[in-house]
Design a protein around this motif. Structure first.
Motif, short mmCIF file in Angstrom:
data_model
loop_
_atom_site.label_atom_id
_atom_site.label_comp_id
_atom_site.label_asym_id
_atom_site.label_seq_id
_atom_site.Cartn_x
_atom_site.Cartn_y
_atom_site.Cartn_z
N TYR A 1 0.89 -1.31 0.05
CA TYR A 1 -0.13 0.12 -0.09
C TYR A 1 1.06 1.31 0.21
O TYR A 1 1.88 1.20 0.89
N PRO A 2 0.79 2.27 -0.83
CA PRO A 2 -0.33 2.16 -1.75
C PRO A 2 0.12 1.45 -2.88
O PRO A 2 1.25 1.26 -3.39
N SER B 1 -3.82 -3.10 -3.70
CA SER B 1 -4.05 -2.75 -2.48
C SER B 1 -5.49 -2.83 -2.31
O SER B 1 -6.16 -1.69 -2.99
N SER C 1 -5.95 1.08 -1.23
CA SER C 1 -5.73 2.25 -2.38
C SER C 1 -7.00 1.87 -3.06
O SER C 1 -7.56 3.20 -3.53
N GLU D 1 -9.53 4.00 -1.03
CA GLU D 1 -9.36 5.54 -1.34
C GLU D 1 -9.45 6.03 -2.44
O GLU D 1 -10.19 7.33 -2.63
N VAL E 1 -6.51 5.32 6.43
CA VAL E 1 -6.16 5.52 5.07
C VAL E 1 -7.06 6.64 4.75
O VAL E 1 -8.07 6.67 5.73
#
Ligand SMILES: Nc1ccn([C@@H]2O[C@H](COP(=O)(O)O)[C@@H](O)[C@H]2O)c(=O)n1
Length: 595
Positions: free
Chosen positions: A355-356, A360, A363, A366, A528
């Motif tokens: 990650y990132p 992932s 990710s 996000e 995150v």
């Protein structure tokens, strides 16, 4: 195994079980995976197969005049559709679980987060395992009378079936503080000072068995070990731990041994102790009374279970085991767990991929999910920072069907998205950094930042990376290994290994019953963050700080450290519905329906 599940893995090099006079099978942190891992062949045996396995193992113990005990160290609930997918939760699970004859059983933190789960534990699991349930540091508060009482007996004294060994057993929970208000967890250091405990460790015992929803390296077990050992210098003390979701073993001294048996019913732990166990035969002169301890982490692979019993597909399933498997099938059907919300276009990993990164799961959250689901019609034009703790995600998403079951597997919690409106950006932007610093932002243990990450991340502090995680001779060299299923599948003369656990514990590298190709483990942050609706240039003056309600105490503390005087009253709901439902909704909308 369940219909539609992956076929079990053949042709793995295996390490056999070492039997002793006293032997144990251990499950922990099963989190509702009693139907097995339908997408992972090496863990696809179900609770019915475990019932069959235990029956055969008990028969062998009887034949050899030794003893076998089954233990379970809690967190049986939350994390799989078989438990979470019904209303009320656990409609089928309690009746499935009780079919196994567990000799010593205790509570995990997941039985206590929500008051109704603790009520069900009190009303169902405790009576189902009446004589075997032990709650050494846990009380329950009766909702009608308000009376506070031990959830179950404080300790259990019993004799083993074949050798008539006197066992004194305790069942602990770590110093958990996130429980609903219908239970009380007593810190372990206080429990060991209680009179009942001091009396119990003075009982005549051949072996003390401490089971606990406690990591074997957590201070709580050390406290219990010291208390028992002080009073009993010669008696073996065996520990069975859990909570941190890893395979692990450690010896506290030459007469004590502790094992932790992983997570999600991937692992059935094995411990055996040999030597002179009858206390009457012990004397101070016996340096270690010839004690030897062994551990194995048995993959929950049907063919592996057959291998350890010397049976095959025709002779392995018992009538009882078959019935339990059939009951699970019916429950899964009734809950429509195979209903697909969409088709995952690729596998998204929690810790196997950095990650990132493109693979992932964090990710993906996000970049794709959070900006889309963290929306509030009244505040949609406000720039916002959306923070999710990585512990809110419990499992990888495999390429292929994303089902109702997967939803609970990936995110079982009832957490909601909340927010604090109009936080000065100069302050809000620093929150994520504080949440992710390794140290504590508050002194007291309950506020340890790492509790926002997964238990595995709590236990492993540095990434474990393999250069070529495919074949490694060092794993093949281990003693006692024999190919399962005749070893017909070979690669350059060596067995082709499936990826899986390659455990390194204090005892060595030979704990896993199956020799696997290693997999990488990447450390990930506690939280995150997605930036949404930010101006194309410049910085916003204020932002909405959006976060899961579970991490509100940490967010408030971080803001306070940054000079922001916010309290719980400033935290408002941001989106209706649970984070789990929002994620499933996003998948339904964005991924193709069929694979
Ligand atoms: N509402 C919740 C509850 C828990 N978590 C995460 O789970 C971790 C505890 O997991 P165990 O299986 O070890 O008990 C906890 O530390 C959180 O990371 C959550 O995110 N939301």
């Amino acid at each position: 195994a369940q219909p539609g599940g992956a076929e079990p893995v053949p042709a793995q090099p295996m390490r056999d079980l070492v039997w002793g006079k006293l032997n144990f099978l251990h499950t922990t942190d099963t989190h509702g995976w009693h139907g097995g891992h339908l997408q992972e062949p090496q863990y696809s045996a179900d609770w019915g197969d475990y019932v069959s396995f235990a029956e055969h193992m008990r028969k062998k113990a009887d034949k050899d005049g030794v003893d076998l005990l089954l233990v379970d160290t809690g967190d049986r609930v939350e994390g799989n559709g078989l438990y979470d997918g019904s209303h009320p939760k656990g409609k089928y699970y309690y009746d499935i679980y009780r079919e196994q004859d567990v000799d010593i059983i205790c509570t995990g933190n997941h039985e206590l987060y929500i008051a109704s789960t603790a009520d069900a534990e009190h009303q169902l699991t405790v009576p189902n395992f009446k004589e075997n349930y032990v709650a050494s540091n846990l009380d329950y508060i009766d909702p009608k009378s308000g009376e506070r009482m031990p959830l179950a007996q404080r300790y259990r004294k019993f004799q083993t079936k074949n050798q008539k060994l006197d066992i004194v057993a305790f069942g602990f929970l770590f110093d958990f503080t996130g429980n609903a208000n219908n239970t009380v967890v007593q810190p372990v250091r206080e429990t060991v000072r209680e009179q009942w405990f001091q009396d119990a460790i003075r009982e005549e015992a051949d072996v003390f068995v401490v089971i606990g929803h406690v990591g074997v390296r957590m201070p709580e077990f050390k406290t219990i070990f010291n208390a028992i050992r002080k009073q009993n210098p010669l008696t073996p003390i065996l520990f069975f731990g859990g909570h941190v979701h890893i395979r692990d073993a450690i010896s506290y001294d030459s007469r004590s041994f502790a094992v932790a048996s992983g997570r999600y019913f991937e692992t059935i732990g094995w411990m055996s102790v040999d030597g002179e166990l009858a206390r009457t035969a012990l004397s101070q002169d016996d340096a270690d009374a010839g004690f030897s301890f062994h551990r194995r982490y048995i993959d929950n692979n049907l063919l592996g279970l057959q291998h350890h019993t010397g049976l095959d597909a025709a002779t392995f399933p018992t009538e009882h085991g078959r019935n339990v498997s059939a009951f699970i099938t019916k429950a899964r059907e009734a809950l429509d767990l195979d209903y697909a919300f969409g088709c995952a276009p690729k596998t998204l990993w929690m810790s196997r991929s950095p990650y990132p990164g493109d693979n992932s799961i964090y990710s993906w959250l996000e970049k794709e999910v959070l900006p889309d689901v963290a929306t509030n019609p009244d505040r949609n034009d406000m720039p916002r920072l959306v923070i999710v703790n990585t512990g809110a995600i419990r499992f990888d998403i495999f390429k292929g069907a994303f089902t109702r079951d997967t939803t609970y597997i990936v995110s079982p919690f009832l957490s909601a998205m909340t927010h604090i409106p109009d936080v000065p950006y100069r302050m809000a932007r620093k929150v994520i950094e504080l949440l992710n610093t390794a140290g504590k932002i508050m002194e007291s243990a309950p506020m340890d930042n790492r509790f926002m990450a997964t238990p595995e991340q709590l236990a492993i502090h540095e990434s474990i990376l393999y250069e070529a995680p495919v074949l490694s001779d060092s794993f093949l060299d281990a003693a006692q290994q024999k190919p399962l299923g005749g070893g017909s599948v070979v690669d350059g003369g060596r067995p082709r290994l499936t990826e899986g656990y390659t455990t390194r514990d204090d005892i060595g590298l030979d704990g896993d019953d199956t020799v696997h190709a290693p997999v990488n483990f990447y450390v990930v942050p506690n939280c995150v963050q997605a930036e949404v609706e930010f101006p194309s240039d410049g910085e916003p003056e204020t932002v909405d700080l959006v976060f899961l309600d579970f991490i509100a105490p940490w967010v408030l503390m971080a803001l306070r450290l940054l000079g922001g005087e916010y309290s719980g009253e400033d935290v408002q709901l941001y989106v209706e519905g649970t984070f789990t439902d929002l994620m499933a909704g996003w998948i339904e909308k964005n991924w193709p329906r069929h694979c």
